[in-house]
Design an enzyme around this catalytic site. Sequence first.
Site, PDB file in Angstrom:
ATOM      1  N   ARG A 172      51.942  41.556  38.876  1.00 49.79           N
ATOM      2  CA  ARG A 172      50.776  41.833  39.394  1.00 49.79           C
ATOM      3  C   ARG A 172      50.624  42.289  40.852  1.00 49.79           C
ATOM      4  O   ARG A 172      49.749  43.077  41.322  1.00 49.79           O
ATOM      5  CB  ARG A 172      50.013  40.557  39.187  1.00 49.79           C
ATOM      6  CG  ARG A 172      49.759  40.363  37.627  1.00 49.79           C
ATOM      7  CD  ARG A 172      49.031  38.913  37.136  1.00 49.79           C
ATOM      8  NE  ARG A 172      47.701  38.835  37.764  1.00 49.79           N
ATOM      9  CZ  ARG A 172      47.095  37.513  37.824  1.00 49.79           C
ATOM     10  NH1 ARG A 172      48.027  36.434  37.737  1.00 49.79           N
ATOM     11  NH2 ARG A 172      46.068  37.495  38.326  1.00 49.79           N
ATOM     12  N   LYS A 183      38.816  36.389  46.014  1.00 50.41           N
ATOM     13  CA  LYS A 183      37.484  37.112  45.871  1.00 50.41           C
ATOM     14  C   LYS A 183      36.726  36.842  44.724  1.00 50.41           C
ATOM     15  O   LYS A 183      35.518  36.926  44.813  1.00 50.41           O
ATOM     16  CB  LYS A 183      38.150  38.756  45.668  1.00 50.41           C
ATOM     17  CG  LYS A 183      38.913  39.303  44.858  1.00 50.41           C
ATOM     18  CD  LYS A 183      39.312  40.432  44.928  1.00 50.41           C
ATOM     19  CE  LYS A 183      40.213  40.735  43.711  1.00 50.41           C
ATOM     20  NZ  LYS A 183      41.224  40.081  43.204  1.00 50.41           N
ATOM     21  N   ARG A 222      40.452  48.953  40.912  1.00 52.31           N
ATOM     22  CA  ARG A 222      41.743  48.514  40.949  1.00 52.31           C
ATOM     23  C   ARG A 222      42.668  49.986  40.998  1.00 52.31           C
ATOM     24  O   ARG A 222      44.068  49.614  41.431  1.00 52.31           O
ATOM     25  CB  ARG A 222      42.226  47.966  39.870  1.00 52.31           C
ATOM     26  CG  ARG A 222      42.201  46.288  40.153  1.00 52.31           C
ATOM     27  CD  ARG A 222      42.739  45.692  39.348  1.00 52.31           C
ATOM     28  NE  ARG A 222      43.348  44.332  39.151  1.00 52.31           N
ATOM     29  CZ  ARG A 222      42.592  43.088  39.211  1.00 52.31           C
ATOM     30  NH1 ARG A 222      41.478  43.143  38.624  1.00 52.31           N
ATOM     31  NH2 ARG A 222      43.267  42.009  38.882  1.00 52.31           N
TER      32      ARG A 222
END
Length: 218
Positions: free
Chosen positions: A171, A13, A88
């Site tokens: 992550r 992205k 996020r």
Amino acid sequence: MRLVFLGPPGVGKGTQAEKVAGRYGVRKISTGDLLRDAVRNRTSLGVEAKTYMDQGQLVPDSVVIGLVRDKLEDPGCAKGFILDGFPRTVPQAEELGKVLEERGILLNRVINFQASHVEIVKRLSGRRSCPKCQATYHLTFAPSKRGAQCDRCGESLIQRSDDQPEAIETRLKVYEQQTAPLISFYETQNLLSRIESVGPIDSVYENVTKVLAAYDMA
Ligand code: AMP
């Protein structure tokens, strides 16, 4: 053009945000880049953020929200912006909504980039970057012509500490638990478009521009 680019780490992205921002003259706001700058400059915010980042954990919401709030004040954002890697978490998304409301503006679209787990691990583990000019490479998909040195400035390339195997796993788990819920968050607001982020960068970009055109942004 006011966009959010959503998706797991390593999905591409950031690369797409860079291309769209360059083509349409809007600002790319990447919280990952802003935080890495703060770490490099050893600001107090950077010192606080580094421990989280090295482990692949998210930096506290209040820290990143403050960063984005400041950046949106920038006159360079008047023409538009692409948020890359923010929000996020659901609280970040809610806070973003409030910040935009204060300015009397709305998001035009949220683009969710998707790729398989295997593909993402491959992309993250082969990623290399230049500590001097921040150019990024991939050992297999986009290698430097000078091997272990940066094509642009000749500096030795490094692997980000959070691209080490253990941090990658963290992550991706953090993404599933904290960020993936944003897909339905934006879907219920009728803002979400999905893009398969596989294949050449230019063909993914073409699909991005199709979405932009469908919503009168290209
Ligand atoms: P990125 O380059 O977007 O993958 O971000 C690198 C790291 O910066 C992440 O693993 C987090 O530690 C931190 N980070 C970036 N954006 C955010 C965010 N919106 N919220 C919390 N932490 C973030």
